[in-house]
Design a protein around this motif. Structure first.
Motif, PDB file in Angstrom:
ATOM      1  N   ALA A   1     -11.764  33.144 -17.250  1.00  0.00           N
ATOM      2  CA  ALA A   1     -11.953  33.059 -18.695  1.00  0.00           C
ATOM      3  C   ALA A   1     -11.485  34.339 -19.380  1.00  0.00           C
ATOM      4  O   ALA A   1     -10.853  34.305 -20.438  1.00  0.00           O
TER       5      ALA A   1
ATOM      6  N   THR B   1     -12.376  25.337 -14.074  1.00  0.00           N
ATOM      7  CA  THR B   1     -11.572  26.203 -14.937  1.00  0.00           C
ATOM      8  C   THR B   1     -10.303  25.499 -15.415  1.00  0.00           C
ATOM      9  O   THR B   1      -9.833  25.739 -16.521  1.00  0.00           O
TER      10      THR B   1
ATOM     11  N   PHE C   1     -10.028  22.511 -16.301  1.00  0.00           N
ATOM     12  CA  PHE C   1     -10.385  21.654 -17.430  1.00  0.00           C
ATOM     13  C   PHE C   1     -10.203  22.383 -18.754  1.00  0.00           C
ATOM     14  O   PHE C   1      -9.816  21.803 -19.769  1.00  0.00           O
ATOM     15  N   PHE C   2     -10.461  23.715 -18.753  1.00  0.00           N
ATOM     16  CA  PHE C   2     -10.361  24.495 -19.980  1.00  0.00           C
ATOM     17  C   PHE C   2      -9.010  25.217 -20.104  1.00  0.00           C
ATOM     18  O   PHE C   2      -8.462  25.342 -21.194  1.00  0.00           O
ATOM     19  N   VAL C   3      -8.478  25.698 -18.979  1.00  0.00           N
ATOM     20  CA  VAL C   3      -7.267  26.525 -19.011  1.00  0.00           C
ATOM     21  C   VAL C   3      -6.003  25.689 -18.860  1.00  0.00           C
ATOM     22  O   VAL C   3      -4.959  26.022 -19.421  1.00  0.00           O
ATOM     23  N   ASP C   4      -6.076  24.597 -18.094  1.00  0.00           N
ATOM     24  CA  ASP C   4      -4.929  23.731 -17.830  1.00  0.00           C
ATOM     25  C   ASP C   4      -3.776  24.528 -17.214  1.00  0.00           C
ATOM     26  O   ASP C   4      -2.681  24.602 -17.747  1.00  0.00           O
TER      27      ASP C   4
END
Length: 340
Positions: free
Chosen positions: A37, A215, A217-220
């Protein structure tokens, strides 16, 4: 004689102990997530201002190429003149990892038509004296730093979990007399160590899969290869690093000493295995030292699968090294192990 029943009992006991330790479980999951993140936020904008240029046949560079190579504020690094290395360099231009590749002998160069930095480096190149360069163009999607660093972060988290998860547990058991009591049972050293290794591999793979998909799922981030191949590389890498932890914990009874030795192994691996930065262009001795570490081969292989879409056959060198290290570390750790 090896007993499956005793092995499964030890395996179940160790798994329950780990999952009941809430703080350790949370740390294994949260640390890599927070790192990913942080990097995703820090590098969500433009990638740095430094230009990076790969040079082929630098030793036989023409006078015009030499003028360009001697310019300041551009990061030049050498590329072997073999066709394989040349193609790899061009692929990096496609992914925006390198701004321009120049054959200093033929004065042929490759740039990505979709790269702003490549456009600027080309203008600098064509602005040098004796301009007679031959242009070749490629195109491709940009690889973000977070895409490049995520395989290293996952491998690094596996390393800490493998070394400290096994090393500290065995040392703690030896210190509080647990191993001494186990010695009085029918359990053999091989059964005990096998259960520790199997338990830690299972836990590492579960946590790594959770972090990977959570991760993503959010960062792709980029995943061009096989998920199954990546799973195999991580599992083999975990086995190698767990086996290394067994050597450290084989005879030590002091947690302080174990912690010092584990840090002595883990921190050089973290900094010199290509986790945070590429070793291309680094001193040859540094690259040779990095080949010793299991983390180097895990990170390199995982990065090749995720970014390049490599298959297991393409990673045979790294897989052979990891397998050999696992066998050597495991045999030495089992031979060196003592209960008390």
């Amino acid at each position: 004689m090896f007993s499956i029943k005793r092995f499964l009992a030890l395996l179940s006991t160790r798994n329950k102990e780990f999952f009941r330790d809430r703080s350790s479980l949370a740390w294994n999951i949260l640390m890599p997530v927070l790192i990913v993140a942080g990097f995703a936020f820090a590098f969500s904008g433009d990638i740095g201002k430094e230009f990076k240029v790969g040079v082929i046949n630098e030793q036989s560079a023409t006078s015009a190429a030499q003028v360009f190579i001697q310019l300041k504020y551009i990061d030049f690094y050498n590329i072997d003149s073999t066709e394989k290395e040349k193609l790899r360099a061009i692929e990096k231009v496609q992914r925006h990892q390198v701004d321009l590749v120049l054959d200093a002998q033929t004065q042929q160069y490759w740039i990505n038509t979709e790269s702003p930095k490549g456009y600027l480096v080309e203008k600098i190149l064509l602005g040098t004296k004796e301009n007679s360069f031959s242009k070749q163009t490629v195109s491709g999607k940009q690889i973000r730093y977070i895409d490049w660093v995520i395989p290293g972060i996952l491998s690094m988290n596996m390393m800490f979990s493998a070394l400290f998860g096994v090393g500290f547990v065995i040392v703690r058991y030896r210190k509080n007399g647990m191993l001494k009591r186990l010695k009085a049972t029918p359990i053999t050293a091989f059964e005990y160590l096998s259960a520790q290794v199997a338990s830690r591999i299972m836990l590492i793979m579960v946590v790594t899969a959770f972090v990977f998909y959570g991760t993503n799922f959010f960062v792709d981030f980029v995943m061009n290869g096989s998920h199954l191949a990546l799973f195999f590389v991580f599992a083999l890498g975990a086995l190698s690093m767990i086996s290394l932890g067994l050597i450290i914990a084989a005879r030590i009874s002091s947690e302080e000493t174990a912690g010092g030795l584990l840090n002595l192994f883990s921190w050089p691996m973290m900094f010199f295995s290509g986790v945070w930065f590429s070793l291309e262009g680094a001193a040859p001795i540094m690259q040779n030292i990095a080949e010793i570490f299991p983390l180097t081969h895990v990170t390199t292989a995982a990065r090749a699968i995720m970014i390049d879409g490599a298959e297991l056959i393409d990673l045979s060198y790294h897989l052979i090294v990891l397998t050999a290290q696992s066998v050597v570390f495991m045999l030495f750790g089992a031979w060196f192990f003592k209960w008390e």
